[in-house]
Design a protein around this motif. Structure first.
Motif, PDB file in Angstrom:
ATOM      1  N   ILE A 173       0.844  -1.204   0.000  1.00 58.54           N
ATOM      2  CA  ILE A 173       0.000   0.000   0.000  1.00 58.54           C
ATOM      3  C   ILE A 173       0.877   1.251   0.000  1.00 58.54           C
ATOM      4  CG2 ILE A 173      -1.641   1.350   1.373  1.00 58.54           C
ATOM      5  CD1 ILE A 173      -2.850  -1.291   2.321  1.00 58.54           C
ATOM      6  N   ILE A 174       1.943   1.236   0.792  1.00 54.15           N
ATOM      7  CA  ILE A 174       2.865   2.370   0.835  1.00 54.15           C
ATOM      8  C   ILE A 174       3.487   2.601  -0.537  1.00 54.15           C
ATOM      9  CG2 ILE A 174       5.060   3.209   1.768  1.00 54.15           C
ATOM     10  CD1 ILE A 174       4.397   1.791   4.378  1.00 54.15           C
ATOM     11  N   ALA A 175       4.051   1.545  -1.125  1.00 54.79           N
ATOM     12  CA  ALA A 175       4.726   1.683  -2.417  1.00 54.79           C
ATOM     13  C   ALA A 175       3.762   2.129  -3.511  1.00 54.79           C
ATOM     14  CB  ALA A 175       5.392   0.355  -2.793  1.00 54.79           C
ATOM     15  N   THR A 176       2.570   1.536  -3.542  1.00 54.85           N
ATOM     16  CA  THR A 176       1.594   1.857  -4.583  1.00 54.85           C
ATOM     17  C   THR A 176       1.129   3.302  -4.488  1.00 54.85           C
ATOM     18  OG1 THR A 176       0.819  -0.435  -4.665  1.00 54.85           O
ATOM     19  CG2 THR A 176      -0.655   1.259  -5.545  1.00 54.85           C
ATOM     20  N   ASN A 177       0.782   3.746  -3.295  1.00 59.59           N
ATOM     21  CA  ASN A 177       0.233   5.092  -3.132  1.00 59.59           C
ATOM     22  C   ASN A 177       1.308   6.174  -3.276  1.00 59.59           C
ATOM     23  OD1 ASN A 177      -2.819   5.144  -2.113  1.00 59.59           O
ATOM     24  ND2 ASN A 177      -1.856   3.299  -1.334  1.00 59.59           N
ATOM     25  N   MET A 178       2.519   5.883  -2.854  1.00 58.92           N
ATOM     26  CA  MET A 178       3.581   6.868  -3.041  1.00 58.92           C
ATOM     27  C   MET A 178       3.954   6.995  -4.512  1.00 58.92           C
ATOM     28  SD  MET A 178       6.075   6.417   0.305  1.00 58.92           S
ATOM     29  CE  MET A 178       6.962   7.919  -0.137  1.00 58.92           C
ATOM     30  N   THR A 179       3.953   5.869  -5.217  1.00 52.28           N
ATOM     31  CA  THR A 179       4.226   5.917  -6.653  1.00 52.28           C
ATOM     32  C   THR A 179       3.140   6.693  -7.383  1.00 52.28           C
ATOM     33  OG1 THR A 179       5.409   3.798  -6.579  1.00 52.28           O
ATOM     34  CG2 THR A 179       4.581   4.528  -8.721  1.00 52.28           C
ATOM     35  N   ALA A 180       1.897   6.466  -6.990  1.00 52.54           N
ATOM     36  CA  ALA A 180       0.785   7.186  -7.607  1.00 52.54           C
ATOM     37  C   ALA A 180       0.824   8.674  -7.292  1.00 52.54           C
ATOM     38  CB  ALA A 180      -0.540   6.591  -7.142  1.00 52.54           C
ATOM     39  N   ILE A 350      -9.431   6.621  12.902  1.00 52.49           N
ATOM     40  CA  ILE A 350      -9.885   5.578  11.976  1.00 52.49           C
ATOM     41  C   ILE A 350      -9.656   4.190  12.558  1.00 52.49           C
ATOM     42  CG2 ILE A 350      -9.465   4.552   9.701  1.00 52.49           C
ATOM     43  CD1 ILE A 350      -8.794   7.310   8.672  1.00 52.49           C
ATOM     44  N   GLY A 351      -8.527   4.030  13.281  1.00 54.38           N
ATOM     45  CA  GLY A 351      -8.219   2.735  13.871  1.00 54.38           C
ATOM     46  C   GLY A 351      -7.507   1.785  12.942  1.00 54.38           C
ATOM     47  N   SER A 352      -7.118   2.250  11.754  1.00 56.37           N
ATOM     48  CA  SER A 352      -6.468   1.365  10.781  1.00 56.37           C
ATOM     49  C   SER A 352      -5.302   2.068  10.127  1.00 56.37           C
ATOM     50  CB  SER A 352      -7.464   0.909   9.708  1.00 56.37           C
ATOM     51  OG  SER A 352      -6.792   0.242   8.647  1.00 56.37           O
ATOM     52  N   SER A 353      -4.106   1.545  10.339  1.00 52.87           N
ATOM     53  CA  SER A 353      -2.930   2.108   9.678  1.00 52.87           C
ATOM     54  C   SER A 353      -2.986   1.846   8.174  1.00 52.87           C
ATOM     55  CB  SER A 353      -1.661   1.502  10.275  1.00 52.87           C
ATOM     56  OG  SER A 353      -1.706   0.088  10.206  1.00 52.87           O
ATOM     57  N   PHE A 354      -3.580   0.729   7.773  1.00 57.51           N
ATOM     58  CA  PHE A 354      -3.678   0.385   6.357  1.00 57.51           C
ATOM     59  C   PHE A 354      -4.539   1.414   5.616  1.00 57.51           C
ATOM     60  CE2 PHE A 354      -2.093  -3.297   8.304  1.00 57.51           C
ATOM     61  CZ  PHE A 354      -1.628  -4.192   7.362  1.00 57.51           C
ATOM     62  N   SER A 355      -5.549   1.943   6.293  1.00 61.28           N
ATOM     63  CA  SER A 355      -6.442   2.921   5.654  1.00 61.28           C
ATOM     64  C   SER A 355      -5.883   4.335   5.718  1.00 61.28           C
ATOM     65  CB  SER A 355      -7.819   2.896   6.345  1.00 61.28           C
ATOM     66  OG  SER A 355      -8.424   1.631   6.228  1.00 61.28           O
ATOM     67  N   THR A 356      -4.934   4.579   6.619  1.00 64.73           N
ATOM     68  CA  THR A 356      -4.378   5.919   6.775  1.00 64.73           C
ATOM     69  C   THR A 356      -3.422   6.278   5.648  1.00 64.73           C
ATOM     70  OG1 THR A 356      -4.582   5.805   9.184  1.00 64.73           O
ATOM     71  CG2 THR A 356      -3.046   7.427   8.314  1.00 64.73           C
ATOM     72  N   VAL A 357      -2.627   5.317   5.193  1.00 66.59           N
ATOM     73  CA  VAL A 357      -1.605   5.591   4.181  1.00 66.59           C
ATOM     74  C   VAL A 357      -2.180   6.217   2.911  1.00 66.59           C
ATOM     75  CG1 VAL A 357       0.117   4.543   2.654  1.00 66.59           C
ATOM     76  CG2 VAL A 357       0.002   3.864   5.054  1.00 66.59           C
ATOM     77  N   PRO A 358      -3.254   5.674   2.310  1.00 72.42           N
ATOM     78  CA  PRO A 358      -3.792   6.318   1.102  1.00 72.42           C
ATOM     79  C   PRO A 358      -4.266   7.748   1.350  1.00 72.42           C
ATOM     80  CG  PRO A 358      -4.654   4.092   1.332  1.00 72.42           C
ATOM     81  CD  PRO A 358      -3.965   4.419   2.621  1.00 72.42           C
ATOM     82  N   ALA A 377      13.734   8.855   3.035  1.00 68.86           N
ATOM     83  CA  ALA A 377      13.167   9.612   4.145  1.00 68.86           C
ATOM     84  C   ALA A 377      11.662   9.796   3.948  1.00 68.86           C
ATOM     85  CB  ALA A 377      13.855  10.970   4.258  1.00 68.86           C
ATOM     86  N   ALA A 378      11.244  10.022   2.709  1.00 65.40           N
ATOM     87  CA  ALA A 378       9.810  10.178   2.422  1.00 65.40           C
ATOM     88  C   ALA A 378       9.057   8.890   2.727  1.00 65.40           C
ATOM     89  CB  ALA A 378       9.617  10.584   0.967  1.00 65.40           C
ATOM     90  N   ILE A 379       9.660   7.747   2.380  1.00 61.10           N
ATOM     91  CA  ILE A 379       9.030   6.455   2.685  1.00 61.10           C
ATOM     92  C   ILE A 379       8.893   6.290   4.195  1.00 61.10           C
ATOM     93  CG2 ILE A 379       9.290   3.954   2.562  1.00 61.10           C
ATOM     94  CD1 ILE A 379      10.832   4.389  -0.067  1.00 61.10           C
ATOM     95  N   ALA A 380       9.953   6.648   4.927  1.00 64.14           N
ATOM     96  CA  ALA A 380       9.909   6.535   6.387  1.00 64.14           C
ATOM     97  C   ALA A 380       8.819   7.417   6.969  1.00 64.14           C
ATOM     98  CB  ALA A 380      11.267   6.899   6.979  1.00 64.14           C
ATOM     99  N   LEU A 381       8.652   8.617   6.436  1.00 65.90           N
ATOM    100  CA  LEU A 381       7.630   9.532   6.943  1.00 65.90           C
ATOM    101  C   LEU A 381       6.224   8.994   6.693  1.00 65.90           C
ATOM    102  CD1 LEU A 381       9.097  13.016   5.954  1.00 65.90           C
ATOM    103  CD2 LEU A 381       8.573  12.226   8.274  1.00 65.90           C
ATOM    104  N   VAL A 382       5.974   8.556   5.461  1.00 64.60           N
ATOM    105  CA  VAL A 382       4.630   8.062   5.129  1.00 64.60           C
ATOM    106  C   VAL A 382       4.337   6.764   5.881  1.00 64.60           C
ATOM    107  CG1 VAL A 382       3.165   7.168   3.271  1.00 64.60           C
ATOM    108  CG2 VAL A 382       4.580   9.188   2.876  1.00 64.60           C
ATOM    109  N   GLY A 383       5.301   5.843   5.906  1.00 63.51           N
ATOM    110  CA  GLY A 383       5.092   4.566   6.585  1.00 63.51           C
ATOM    111  C   GLY A 383       4.910   4.726   8.078  1.00 63.51           C
ATOM    112  N   THR A 384       5.723   5.579   8.684  1.00 68.28           N
ATOM    113  CA  THR A 384       5.616   5.794  10.128  1.00 68.28           C
ATOM    114  C   THR A 384       4.333   6.537  10.472  1.00 68.28           C
ATOM    115  OG1 THR A 384       8.030   5.936  10.255  1.00 68.28           O
ATOM    116  CG2 THR A 384       6.792   6.721  12.156  1.00 68.28           C
ATOM    117  N   ALA A 385       3.998   7.566   9.674  1.00 67.43           N
ATOM    118  CA  ALA A 385       2.760   8.314   9.919  1.00 67.43           C
ATOM    119  C   ALA A 385       1.546   7.400   9.808  1.00 67.43           C
ATOM    120  CB  ALA A 385       2.640   9.471   8.921  1.00 67.43           C
TER     121      ALA A 385
END
Length: 441
Positions: A173-180, A350-358, A377-385
């Protein structure tokens, strides 16, 4: 006033005041919808449209609860307990030593980690394993808040760090949404970027084990409800254990094949029926009891889905992110901190990290690049957030799951014994380590 901030704060405050989490979510969603300009009709419509999204999760957990109790009727939990007792001793003086406590916590930690990657059943193992262990844990005077921290660590850290099982889904989900969103990201980059944030989880666990909850805590004698004691303590046979193992394998295989926990649980139950490990005369009561045990999680998930729908309808999630971006200016350290805090706030509601990333990737990626953060660093920020808030959210299955097992005898409060301890021990160090990752990568 930002509707998302107000709604999340209302939900958290009410939960801390011991108002039922479902009522807290509904109240927060209602007030947030009104503040967000949806009006009463719009808020109710958005909430009603959203609750359907949680129905599948609620049904999944209900079926898993029924399956867990059906498997426990074969005596498998008792066999697991006897196996552990061989190593910790049956006498109370033997159980008072530190080694038996460590052994039980290590077994629980390994089961939690394996449930995310090796055997991806998520929280389904908790109502099967934890209730039969409560009596032993109480004799060892293990603080259940520590056990909650151990379970939550095992439910979250593997998907943050390891690209298999649920980790493959989260990192995909992280890779797909960051690429998009304009930054080309490959799946193999994500584990490297998430190494430091995952280290923050480890630091939190060590603090909980060696400092916060190292002292013994006393509980009343556990009087588990019939759904846990029933057949599970009537002895077990080799035949029953073999069938239980076959049922678990069938449930896992069906879940992986259909990508549905509902049909996975159904497959396991069918195996128990066909091989007569569960009597037909007892089956209905067993499954009803199991579904009742997981009903609380189901209702929370349904309410959380409605809450998320209302927050999305207000448009204030995007406004929150944009306001944070405007406040940053060109300050990279401040930018990293604000992005992490926004992710924490969104996931808590929301209660869901999977739903937060998009939700956050669309704006976080351009912002991170504009501030001069590297791709890692951008991946770390989005993934950690995205991962922040999964521990410590009243509506997260990473906190609801541990409560469902530890509160089997009514002596473990969801908010004060699971949510607050996991929030303190994991979100604070993960913010620190996530911020460091953004600065050094």
């Amino acid at each position: 006033m930002n509707a998302v901030v107000i709604a999340v704060l209302i939900m958290l405050v009410l939960s801390l005041l011991r108002v039922n989490v479902v009522f807290s979510l509904i109240t927060g969603a209602f007030i947030g919808g009104l503040i967000g300009g949806l009006g009463m009709d719009g808020t109710i419509t958005a909430f009603s449209d959203g609750v359907g999204g949680g129905a599948n999760v609620a049904l999944s957990y209900a079926m898993l609860g029924g399956f867990a109790v059906a498997v426990s009727s074969t005596g498998l939990p008792e066999a697991l307990v006897d196996f552990i007792l061989k190593y910790i001793g049956k006498k109370e003086e033997a159980r008072s030593q530190k080694l038996p406590k460590a052994l039980i916590l290590i077994v629980i930690l390994l089961m939690a980690c394996f449930s995310q990657n090796v055997v991806p059943v998520h929280i389904a193992f908790i109502p099967l394993l934890i209730p039969p262990l409560l009596k032993i844990m109480d004799e060892l005077r293990i603080d259940r808040r520590l056990t909650a921290c151990v379970l939550t660590f095992g439910l979250i850290t593997p998907y943050m760090l390891l690209p298999v099982g649920f980790g493959q889904i989260f990192q995909g989900i992280i890779a797909t949404n960051m690429t998009a969103s304009g930054l080309e990201v490959t799946l193999d980059q994500v584990p490297k970027a998430m190494l430091l944030p995952a280290a923050g989880m480890l630091v939190g666990l060590l603090i909980a084990v060696f400092f916060s909850y190292r002292k013994p805590r006393d509980y009343e004698d556990s009087h588990l409800p019939v759904l846990v004691e029933s057949e599970a303590h009537a002895g077990y046979t080799k035949h029953g254990l073999i069938i239980a193992g076959m049922a678990i394998v069938a449930a896992l295989a069906a879940q992986l094949w259909t990508e549905s926990m509902v049909f996975g649980a159904l497959a396991g139950i069918i195996v128990l029926y066909v091989f007569r490990a569960v009597r037909w005369s007892e089956a209905d009561q067993l499954h009803t009891n199991g579904m009742r045990m997981m009903a609380f999680i189901g209702f929370v998930m349904i309410a959380a889905s409605g809450f998320a729908s209302v927050m999305g309808a207000t448009g204030d999630v995007e406004t929150l992110v944009e306001n944070a971006a405007a406040a940053i200016g060109g300050n990279r350290p401040l930018g990293a901190l604000l992005m992490l805090l926004v992710g924490l706030l969104v996931t808590l509601g929301i209660g869901s990290s999977f739903s937060t990333v998009p939700i956050i990737a669309t704006i976080f990626v351009p912002l991170a690049l504009e501030l001069g953060f590297s791709p890692m660093a951008a991946i770390a920020l989005v993934g950690t957030a995205g991962a922040l808030g999964d521990a410590g959210s009243p509506a997260s299955d990473s906190t609801l799951g541990p409560t469902s097992g530890l509160n089997a005898d009514g002596q473990h409060d969801h908010i004060w014994d699971t949510v607050v301890p996991t929030f303190i021990h994991y979100n604070i160090p993960v913010i620190i380590f996530g911020w460091i990752a953004a600065m050094v990568l």
